[in-house]
Scaffold this motif. Sequence first.
Motif, PDB file in Angstrom:
ATOM      1  N   ASN A   8      49.840  31.650  39.354  1.00 42.27           N
ATOM      2  CA  ASN A   8      50.494  31.168  40.566  1.00 42.27           C
ATOM      3  C   ASN A   8      51.866  31.791  40.827  1.00 42.27           C
ATOM      4  O   ASN A   8      52.278  31.895  41.981  1.00 42.27           O
ATOM      5  CB  ASN A   8      50.632  29.640  40.515  1.00 42.27           C
ATOM      6  N   VAL A   9      52.564  32.213  39.779  1.00 40.61           N
ATOM      7  CA  VAL A   9      53.908  32.750  39.967  1.00 40.61           C
ATOM      8  C   VAL A   9      53.905  34.272  40.103  1.00 40.61           C
ATOM      9  O   VAL A   9      54.678  34.821  40.885  1.00 40.61           O
ATOM     10  CB  VAL A   9      54.830  32.312  38.800  1.00 40.61           C
ATOM     11  N   PHE A  10      53.027  34.954  39.367  1.00 38.15           N
ATOM     12  CA  PHE A  10      53.067  36.410  39.369  1.00 38.15           C
ATOM     13  C   PHE A  10      51.908  37.060  40.111  1.00 38.15           C
ATOM     14  O   PHE A  10      52.108  37.956  40.925  1.00 38.15           O
ATOM     15  CB  PHE A  10      53.094  36.934  37.921  1.00 38.15           C
ATOM     16  N   ILE A  11      50.694  36.641  39.824  1.00 37.86           N
ATOM     17  CA  ILE A  11      49.531  37.361  40.341  1.00 37.86           C
ATOM     18  C   ILE A  11      49.274  37.076  41.821  1.00 37.86           C
ATOM     19  O   ILE A  11      49.082  37.994  42.612  1.00 37.86           O
ATOM     20  CB  ILE A  11      48.294  37.048  39.475  1.00 37.86           C
ATOM     21  N   LEU A  12      49.246  35.807  42.215  1.00 39.66           N
ATOM     22  CA  LEU A  12      48.960  35.471  43.617  1.00 39.66           C
ATOM     23  C   LEU A  12      50.017  35.981  44.598  1.00 39.66           C
ATOM     24  O   LEU A  12      49.649  36.563  45.622  1.00 39.66           O
ATOM     25  CB  LEU A  12      48.767  33.963  43.779  1.00 39.66           C
ATOM     26  N   PRO A  13      51.318  35.805  44.346  1.00 42.37           N
ATOM     27  CA  PRO A  13      52.292  36.307  45.332  1.00 42.37           C
ATOM     28  C   PRO A  13      52.272  37.823  45.498  1.00 42.37           C
ATOM     29  O   PRO A  13      52.521  38.337  46.582  1.00 42.37           O
ATOM     30  CB  PRO A  13      53.637  35.855  44.779  1.00 42.37           C
TER      31      PRO A  13
ATOM     32  N   VAL B 232      45.033  41.857  41.064  1.00 39.65           N
ATOM     33  CA  VAL B 232      43.708  41.440  40.618  1.00 39.65           C
ATOM     34  C   VAL B 232      43.601  41.714  39.125  1.00 39.65           C
ATOM     35  O   VAL B 232      43.971  42.787  38.650  1.00 39.65           O
ATOM     36  CB  VAL B 232      42.598  42.197  41.380  1.00 39.65           C
ATOM     37  N   THR B 233      43.115  40.725  38.387  1.00 37.98           N
ATOM     38  CA  THR B 233      42.882  40.891  36.955  1.00 37.98           C
ATOM     39  C   THR B 233      41.392  41.131  36.725  1.00 37.98           C
ATOM     40  O   THR B 233      40.624  41.264  37.669  1.00 37.98           O
ATOM     41  CB  THR B 233      43.345  39.646  36.186  1.00 37.98           C
ATOM     42  N   GLY B 234      40.981  41.155  35.485  1.00 40.94           N
ATOM     43  CA  GLY B 234      39.584  41.374  35.173  1.00 40.94           C
ATOM     44  C   GLY B 234      38.839  40.082  34.921  1.00 40.94           C
ATOM     45  O   GLY B 234      39.424  39.009  34.775  1.00 40.94           O
ATOM     46  N   GLY B 235      37.531  40.175  34.887  1.00 46.64           N
ATOM     47  CA  GLY B 235      36.682  39.044  34.537  1.00 46.64           C
ATOM     48  C   GLY B 235      36.506  38.035  35.652  1.00 46.64           C
ATOM     49  O   GLY B 235      36.637  38.343  36.840  1.00 46.64           O
ATOM     50  N   ILE B 236      36.184  36.812  35.253  1.00 43.38           N
ATOM     51  CA  ILE B 236      35.949  35.731  36.202  1.00 43.38           C
ATOM     52  C   ILE B 236      37.207  35.440  37.008  1.00 43.38           C
ATOM     53  O   ILE B 236      37.142  35.155  38.201  1.00 43.38           O
ATOM     54  CB  ILE B 236      35.474  34.461  35.458  1.00 43.38           C
ATOM     55  N   THR B 237      38.367  35.528  36.375  1.00 44.02           N
ATOM     56  CA  THR B 237      39.615  35.288  37.093  1.00 44.02           C
ATOM     57  C   THR B 237      39.808  36.319  38.199  1.00 44.02           C
ATOM     58  O   THR B 237      40.228  35.975  39.304  1.00 44.02           O
ATOM     59  CB  THR B 237      40.808  35.316  36.124  1.00 44.02           C
ATOM     60  N   GLY B 238      39.486  37.563  37.927  1.00 44.69           N
ATOM     61  CA  GLY B 238      39.601  38.606  38.941  1.00 44.69           C
ATOM     62  C   GLY B 238      38.642  38.399  40.101  1.00 44.69           C
ATOM     63  O   GLY B 238      39.008  38.592  41.268  1.00 44.69           O
ATOM     64  N   ILE B 239      37.416  38.006  39.789  1.00 48.28           N
ATOM     65  CA  ILE B 239      36.454  37.713  40.850  1.00 48.28           C
ATOM     66  C   ILE B 239      36.943  36.543  41.690  1.00 48.28           C
ATOM     67  O   ILE B 239      36.845  36.558  42.922  1.00 48.28           O
ATOM     68  CB  ILE B 239      35.065  37.436  40.244  1.00 48.28           C
ATOM     69  N   SER B 240      37.512  35.531  41.039  1.00 52.65           N
ATOM     70  CA  SER B 240      38.049  34.378  41.763  1.00 52.65           C
ATOM     71  C   SER B 240      39.225  34.780  42.650  1.00 52.65           C
ATOM     72  O   SER B 240      39.365  34.274  43.765  1.00 52.65           O
ATOM     73  CB  SER B 240      38.501  33.303  40.777  1.00 52.65           C
ATOM     74  N   LEU B 241      40.066  35.678  42.164  1.00 50.10           N
ATOM     75  CA  LEU B 241      41.186  36.151  42.970  1.00 50.10           C
ATOM     76  C   LEU B 241      40.699  36.926  44.188  1.00 50.10           C
ATOM     77  O   LEU B 241      41.242  36.767  45.288  1.00 50.10           O
ATOM     78  CB  LEU B 241      42.109  37.019  42.120  1.00 50.10           C
TER      79      LEU B 241
END
Length: 71
Positions: A20-25, A29-38
């Motif tokens: 919420n503080v670094f990736i979304l603003p 995009v990261t890897g894996g399920i988190t990246g797909i969710s992003l």
Amino acid sequence: MYKKLIAIGIGSVFVSIGINVFILPLQLVTGGITGISLIINYLLGYKVGVMIFCLNLPIYLLALGFNPLIF
């Protein structure tokens, strides 16, 4: 047992803060399920936490031995 649960809770808090503080603003995009969710969040506007849960649910069920193909 409680030490493991506390460690998991603290780790989850750090991951959520990082997302919420670094990736979304910065719209990274990261890897894996988190990246797909992003990616789904950026394209369709769904909440990242909900998408992580929904995408991980089938993986958890398969890991527990639930096979939906049997039913």
